[in-house]
Scaffold this motif. Structure first.
Motif, PDB file in Angstrom:
ATOM      1  N   GLY A  84     -17.248   9.395 -14.684  1.00 60.23           N
ATOM      2  CA  GLY A  84     -17.085   8.828 -13.346  1.00 60.23           C
ATOM      3  C   GLY A  84     -16.285   7.538 -13.365  1.00 60.23           C
ATOM      4  O   GLY A  84     -15.421   7.310 -12.527  1.00 60.23           O
ATOM      5  N   TYR A  92     -26.324  15.303 -14.648  1.00 59.50           N
ATOM      6  CA  TYR A  92     -25.310  15.640 -13.654  1.00 59.50           C
ATOM      7  C   TYR A  92     -25.636  16.965 -12.992  1.00 59.50           C
ATOM      8  O   TYR A  92     -26.438  17.736 -13.499  1.00 59.50           O
ATOM      9  CB  TYR A  92     -23.943  15.741 -14.328  1.00 59.50           C
ATOM     10  N   LEU A 129     -20.974  20.648 -12.699  1.00 60.28           N
ATOM     11  CA  LEU A 129     -19.970  19.626 -12.999  1.00 60.28           C
ATOM     12  C   LEU A 129     -19.383  19.881 -14.379  1.00 60.28           C
ATOM     13  O   LEU A 129     -20.120  20.090 -15.345  1.00 60.28           O
ATOM     14  CB  LEU A 129     -20.594  18.231 -12.944  1.00 60.28           C
ATOM     15  N   CYS A 131     -18.407  18.712 -17.390  1.00 61.52           N
ATOM     16  CA  CYS A 131     -18.373  17.570 -18.295  1.00 61.52           C
ATOM     17  C   CYS A 131     -18.749  18.054 -19.695  1.00 61.52           C
ATOM     18  O   CYS A 131     -19.418  19.059 -19.851  1.00 61.52           O
ATOM     19  CB  CYS A 131     -19.319  16.470 -17.833  1.00 61.52           C
ATOM     20  N   THR A 188     -15.191  26.031  -9.198  1.00 62.45           N
ATOM     21  CA  THR A 188     -16.521  25.427  -9.310  1.00 62.45           C
ATOM     22  C   THR A 188     -17.571  26.345  -8.706  1.00 62.45           C
ATOM     23  O   THR A 188     -18.618  26.588  -9.292  1.00 62.45           O
ATOM     24  CB  THR A 188     -16.555  24.075  -8.576  1.00 62.45           C
ATOM     25  N   ASP A 232     -17.249  24.496 -14.824  1.00 67.60           N
ATOM     26  CA  ASP A 232     -18.076  23.769 -15.789  1.00 67.60           C
ATOM     27  C   ASP A 232     -17.831  24.261 -17.207  1.00 67.60           C
ATOM     28  O   ASP A 232     -17.928  23.506 -18.167  1.00 67.60           O
ATOM     29  CB  ASP A 232     -19.557  23.821 -15.409  1.00 67.60           C
ATOM     30  N   ILE A 242     -11.176  16.852 -16.298  1.00 59.72           N
ATOM     31  CA  ILE A 242     -11.811  15.836 -15.447  1.00 59.72           C
ATOM     32  C   ILE A 242     -10.746  15.080 -14.655  1.00 59.72           C
ATOM     33  O   ILE A 242     -10.895  14.833 -13.464  1.00 59.72           O
ATOM     34  CB  ILE A 242     -12.631  14.839 -16.314  1.00 59.72           C
ATOM     35  N   ASN A 302     -14.006  19.376  -8.258  1.00 55.91           N
ATOM     36  CA  ASN A 302     -15.221  19.795  -8.961  1.00 55.91           C
ATOM     37  C   ASN A 302     -16.352  18.791  -8.761  1.00 55.91           C
ATOM     38  O   ASN A 302     -17.504  19.160  -8.517  1.00 55.91           O
ATOM     39  CB  ASN A 302     -14.896  19.957 -10.456  1.00 55.91           C
ATOM     40  N   SER A 303     -15.992  17.490  -8.818  1.00 55.59           N
ATOM     41  CA  SER A 303     -17.041  16.471  -8.691  1.00 55.59           C
ATOM     42  C   SER A 303     -17.528  16.346  -7.258  1.00 55.59           C
ATOM     43  O   SER A 303     -18.565  15.754  -7.006  1.00 55.59           O
ATOM     44  CB  SER A 303     -16.542  15.125  -9.227  1.00 55.59           C
ATOM     45  N   SER A 312     -19.618  20.301  -6.918  1.00 50.56           N
ATOM     46  CA  SER A 312     -20.797  20.564  -7.744  1.00 50.56           C
ATOM     47  C   SER A 312     -22.069  19.879  -7.222  1.00 50.56           C
ATOM     48  O   SER A 312     -23.095  20.549  -7.106  1.00 50.56           O
ATOM     49  CB  SER A 312     -20.524  20.238  -9.212  1.00 50.56           C
ATOM     50  N   ILE A 339     -20.793  11.608  -6.962  1.00 56.46           N
ATOM     51  CA  ILE A 339     -19.935  11.293  -8.104  1.00 56.46           C
ATOM     52  C   ILE A 339     -18.545  10.854  -7.648  1.00 56.46           C
ATOM     53  O   ILE A 339     -17.969   9.920  -8.197  1.00 56.46           O
ATOM     54  CB  ILE A 339     -19.828  12.512  -9.039  1.00 56.46           C
ATOM     55  N   ALA A 340     -18.013  11.515  -6.607  1.00 51.75           N
ATOM     56  CA  ALA A 340     -16.647  11.220  -6.180  1.00 51.75           C
ATOM     57  C   ALA A 340     -16.586  10.033  -5.224  1.00 51.75           C
ATOM     58  O   ALA A 340     -15.499   9.521  -4.957  1.00 51.75           O
ATOM     59  CB  ALA A 340     -16.031  12.452  -5.527  1.00 51.75           C
TER      60      ALA A 340
END
Lengths: 125, 328, 153
Positions: free
Chosen positions: A36, B144, B148, B150, C77, C83, C94, C102-103, C106, C127-128
């Motif tokens: 993030g 998370y 997501l 990651c 997503t 993922d 990312i 995606n952020s 999700s 997250i975003a």
């Protein structure tokens, strides 16, 4: 535009886009910065680089290689704001959001629609 | 003194275990009573799934024990969700007294110690001890969203989707709980939330060391020393820390987290979670104890006492471990 | 009462640090590089398509390209593919705008169980959110600085 020219452009896109992503991966591997935070730092560096007028050169050189990464989003915001500033205070404030409006609007709309359709699944591995 | 030696030796008369599909694939999977094909257990949310899983385990333990529901005095259970909702919501289906416990992944031995103490003191006749954890509900609470994209760092552990319950009784046949040592909260200053095994290893070391000293025993006196969810790296840390204190547990030590999955690259360190030690102990080790393949073991569940708030406020991760000694 | 600083056992932390397993660096960098590069090339492909196919130019062109990329990111997503890509590629998936999508999607999918307003809509930017906040704030700042600059010069 010839085929060779397009292929060379794609090569440049691949290298520059890949390099920006590799930089992020380096930060993930060697520092404790979370994903993030990396996104925020990349965005801000895009804004900063465009504010001093440098990111435009990268965009001219590599096209989507520079605009698709999140730093390109920052570039778009800064570019909009700078162009708006020429036309007065109102446009100086709204210019960035207007330029990035497409991205934000589509993220919200698609986000909502796909979240309605799909359901979170458990990971198998 | 932190060690209790039980005079009446409460008996583990029955166990019940439930797990998700992934846990059923490993070596331990063969001993699990009910392996679901689907980790939602037919429920709409993962929290409800965990509740159902814990309920099923308790129900099974109750059936196997052949003790009537009204003869059970208390359910002592815990889980990882906020306000331990999986435990409380599954307990509302029973007409039995309820005590909720939380010591993160060490909840299982905590509930065992409490249950055994109630029985040993003669206050209760039968007690159910249980814990559960669910990968997806833990993941969305502590880390998370599931979808997501990651990467999982190499030290990360995989929260076990599983629940284990057992019935403790003051009479009957089965493995007996003969002693226990309660742990101290220890913090060596580990702050990396992905490295919980390093935060937990010192607590396990402390409680095992204390038990050896206070009962005047040595590692050789035990068939196995079972830790809860230290993972591959945490187990190594524990062995090193204990070796430094003069105890060599190389031969006796196993870790439930390492045992539960066929360790492939993806799980990295192995399983973790409150359900890890209860699932593995109630299925695999309970079976071995019953068949007398093991005679005297130590079960040490370890827990990392962090919350998503504390880690964001840059707090370090304190750990806890409780120890239970079981003889067949 | 003691605070966190009092508990630090530096010997132990150093020992843990040197012995903990590390990410396989070269492999992860390579994966981030090629996946990131490919995603950018897909973006460039759509750019050519819209430019030569529909004759779009300038802001319109880049706007629609990012819309398509966000659509693809959201779709993948939703299908539960992104993922997996993220686990393989790390930074490679990312950083592109698809990772931003995606952020957003999700957490929205994840918290749908808590309702369509307080769950899905409220948690969408868990997250975003910082990206929008810092992006908008910094663009306003840049706009104001340039505005003042144009006034003076």
């Amino acid at each position: 535009m010839g085929v060779l020219e397009i292929l060379f452009m794609l090569f440049k896109v691949f290298v520059v886009g890949g390099a920006i992503c590799t930089l992020a991966q380096l930060l993930i591997n060697y520092t404790k910065i979370t994903a993030g935070r990396i996104l925020v730092y990349f965005l801000l560096s895009g804004v900063l680089l465009q504010a001093v007028g440098l990111y435009q050169y990268v965009v001219d050189f590599a096209g989507a290689g520079a605009t698709v990464p999140i730093s390109g989003f920052g570039y778009l915001l800064a570019k909009g704001a700078i162009e708006g500033a020429k036309e007065g205070l109102f446009k100086a404030i709204t210019g960035g959001i207007t330029a990035a409006g497409m991205g934000i609007a589509s993220a919200i709309v698609f986000g909502y629609i796909f979240a309605l359709i799909f359901k979170s699944r458990s990971k198998k591995n | 003194m932190r060690t209790i030696s039980f005079k009446n030796k409460p008996v583990i008369v029955a166990t019940g275990t439930t797990s998700g599909p992934k846990e059923g694939l490993g070596e331990v999977g063969k001993y699990i009573d009910y392996v679901s094909k689907d980790d939602t257990f037919g429920e709409k949310t993962f929290e409800k799934a965990e509740t159902k899983m814990l309920y099923t385990s308790i129900k099974q333990a109750l059936e196997f024990s052949k003790i009537k529901e009204e003869d059970i005095n208390a359910i002592i259970s815990g889980d990882l969700l906020n306000q331990i909702i999986a435990s409380t919501f599954s307990a509302r289906n029973f007409n039995i007294g309820f005590l909720g416990v939380y010591n993160a992944c060490a909840s299982f031995t905590e509930s065992l110690i409490l249950g055994a103490t109630f029985l040993d003191g003669g206050y209760f006749n039968n007690v159910i001890c249980a814990t559960s954890s669910h990968f997806s509900s833990a993941e969305r609470q502590y880390r998370y969203p599931l979808e997501l994209g990651c990467t999982r760092p190499p030290l990360s552990q995989w929260t076990v989707t599983g629940a284990g319950a057992l019935v403790l009784s003051n009479k009957g046949n089965g493995p007996k709980i003969v002693g226990a040592t309660i742990g101290k909260i220890i913090d060596y200053g580990v702050s990396d939330t992905n490295n919980m095994c390093a935060a937990m290893a010192p607590c396990a070391m402390d409680v095992i060391k204390t038990h050896f000293i206070e009962t005047n025993t040595s590692p050789k006196d035990y068939d196995l020393i079972i830790t809860g969810d230290l993972g591959a790296f945490g187990s190594r840390l524990l062995k090193d820390l204990l070796w430094e204190k003069g105890f060599d547990i190389q031969k006796q030590h196993v870790d439930c987290g390492e045992l539960i999955y066929n360790i492939k690259e993806d799980e990295f360190q192995g399983g973790s979670g409150a359900g890890c030690s209860s699932l593995v102990f109630c299925s695999y080790f309970y079976n071995k104890l019953k068949l007398k393949k093991l005679n005297r073991i130590l079960l040490v569940s370890t827990g990392a006492l962090l919350s998503s708030v504390s880690s964001q406020q840059n707090e370090t991760i304190p750990g806890i471990a409780h120890l239970v000694e079981v003889e067949c | 009462m003691k605070n966190s600083q009092n508990f630090i056992n530096q010997n132990y932390l150093t020992y843990v640090h040197y012995n903990s397993p590390k990410t396989k660096e070269k492999r992860s960098l390579l994966r981030a590089f090629w996946v990131g590069g490919v995603i950018c090339c897909i973006g460039q492909g759509f750019r050519y398509l819209l430019e030569f196919g529909l004759g779009l130019k300038g802001d319109e062109l880049s706007g629609f390209v990012s819309m398509i990329m966000i659509f693809l990111g959201s779709l993948l997503t939703g299908l539960g593919v992104y993922d997996r890509i993220g686990k393989y590629a790390g930074g490679g998936s990312i950083v592109p705008i698809t990772g931003f999508a995606n952020s957003v999607v999700s957490p929205a999918m994840e918290f749908k169980t808590e309702g369509y307003i307080y769950g899905l809509a409220a948690k969408m930017f868990v997250i975003a959110g910082p990206i929008i906040v810092f992006g908008v704030a910094s663009s306003v700042l840049v706009g104001l600085i340039y505005f003042v600059g144009y006034l003076i010069f």
